[in-house]
Design a protein around this motif. Structure first.
Motif, short mmCIF file in Angstrom:
data_model
loop_
_atom_site.label_atom_id
_atom_site.label_comp_id
_atom_site.label_asym_id
_atom_site.label_seq_id
_atom_site.Cartn_x
_atom_site.Cartn_y
_atom_site.Cartn_z
N MET A 7 0.84 -1.21 0.00
CA MET A 7 0.00 0.00 0.00
C MET A 7 0.87 1.26 0.00
O MET A 7 0.53 2.25 -0.64
N MET A 8 1.99 1.22 0.71
CA MET A 8 2.85 2.41 0.76
C MET A 8 3.52 2.66 -0.60
O MET A 8 3.77 3.80 -0.96
N MET B 138 -4.42 7.85 -4.94
CA MET B 138 -3.87 8.09 -3.59
C MET B 138 -4.98 8.24 -2.55
O MET B 138 -4.87 7.73 -1.43
N ASN B 139 -6.06 8.93 -2.90
CA ASN B 139 -7.18 9.08 -1.96
C ASN B 139 -7.84 7.74 -1.66
O ASN B 139 -8.21 7.47 -0.51
N THR B 140 -7.98 6.90 -2.67
CA THR B 140 -8.57 5.57 -2.45
C THR B 140 -7.67 4.72 -1.56
O THR B 140 -8.15 4.05 -0.64
N ALA B 141 -6.36 4.75 -1.81
CA ALA B 141 -5.42 4.00 -0.97
C ALA B 141 -5.46 4.50 0.47
O ALA B 141 -5.44 3.71 1.42
N LYS B 142 -5.56 5.80 0.64
CA LYS B 142 -5.66 6.38 1.99
C LYS B 142 -6.92 5.90 2.70
O LYS B 142 -6.88 5.50 3.86
N SER B 143 -8.04 5.91 1.98
CA SER B 143 -9.30 5.44 2.56
C SER B 143 -9.21 3.98 2.97
O SER B 143 -9.69 3.59 4.05
N THR C 125 -8.76 -0.08 7.27
CA THR C 125 -8.01 -1.19 7.85
C THR C 125 -7.64 -0.88 9.30
O THR C 125 -7.77 -1.75 10.18
N LEU C 126 -7.23 0.36 9.56
CA LEU C 126 -6.89 0.74 10.93
C LEU C 126 -8.14 0.72 11.83
O LEU C 126 -8.06 0.32 12.98
N GLN C 127 -9.26 1.17 11.30
CA GLN C 127 -10.51 1.16 12.08
C GLN C 127 -10.95 -0.26 12.41
O GLN C 127 -11.46 -0.51 13.49
N MET C 128 -10.74 -1.19 11.48
CA MET C 128 -11.10 -2.59 11.74
C MET C 128 -10.23 -3.15 12.89
O MET C 128 -10.70 -3.94 13.70
N GLY C 129 -8.98 -2.72 12.93
CA GLY C 129 -8.09 -3.20 13.99
C GLY C 129 -8.44 -2.64 15.36
O GLY C 129 -8.10 -3.23 16.38
N GLN C 130 -9.14 -1.51 15.41
CA GLN C 130 -9.53 -0.89 16.69
C GLN C 130 -10.75 -1.56 17.28
O GLN C 130 -10.99 -1.47 18.47
#
Length: 135
Positions: A3-4, A119-124, A129-134
């Motif tokens: 992703m990066m 880039m906006n789609t990758a950011k979203s 993904t981070l929200q799922m981990g929370q």
């Protein structure tokens, strides 16, 4: 492709298209200029791209390798009363074709917008993904 790495590839394309848009703007600004005191008129410029490897997984970005001047002769108009007319009464204008430059501008603008959208789609996706981990 990680992703990066998507940000590196799209970022290189955004940077290259930005340079292309600046070159088109310069060409359009000088489309109707006449030859200067040295007798030489403005020459249209074109951006040359090259693919460059990015990362270790075979992904490729883009970079500007050079900005090349178009060496075709400028347009000559017979106007003996013009202050820049030569001995035969011709005025030499730049070799910029405004229609081609407008097409070039639309193409560069769309490429720029598409890469920003990537880039906006990758950011979203990364944020989701981070929200799922929370949870």
């Amino acid at each position: 492709m990680s992703m990066m790495n998507i940000f590196n590839v799209s970022g290189s394309a955004v940077s290259a298209q930005s340079q292309r848009l600046n070159t088109v703007a310069t060409n359009l600004a000088n489309a109707d200029t006449v030859a200067g005191p040295d007798g030489k008129s403005f020459k249209a410029r074109q951006v040359m791209f090259q693919s460059v490897p990015m990362g270790d997984k075979g992904s490729a970005g883009v970079q500007v390798t050079e900005i090349r001047e178009d060496q075709t002769a400028g347009r000559r108009v017979h106007d003996p009363k013009h202050p820049s007319a030569d001995e035969q009464g011709y005025v030499t204008y730049s070799n910029v074709n405004a229609v081609e430059e407008m097409v070039n501008m639309i193409s560069a603008s769309r490429s720029y917008q598409n890469n920003v959208e990537v880039m906006n789609t990758a950011k979203s996706l990364l944020l989701k993904t981070l929200q799922m981990g929370q949870s």
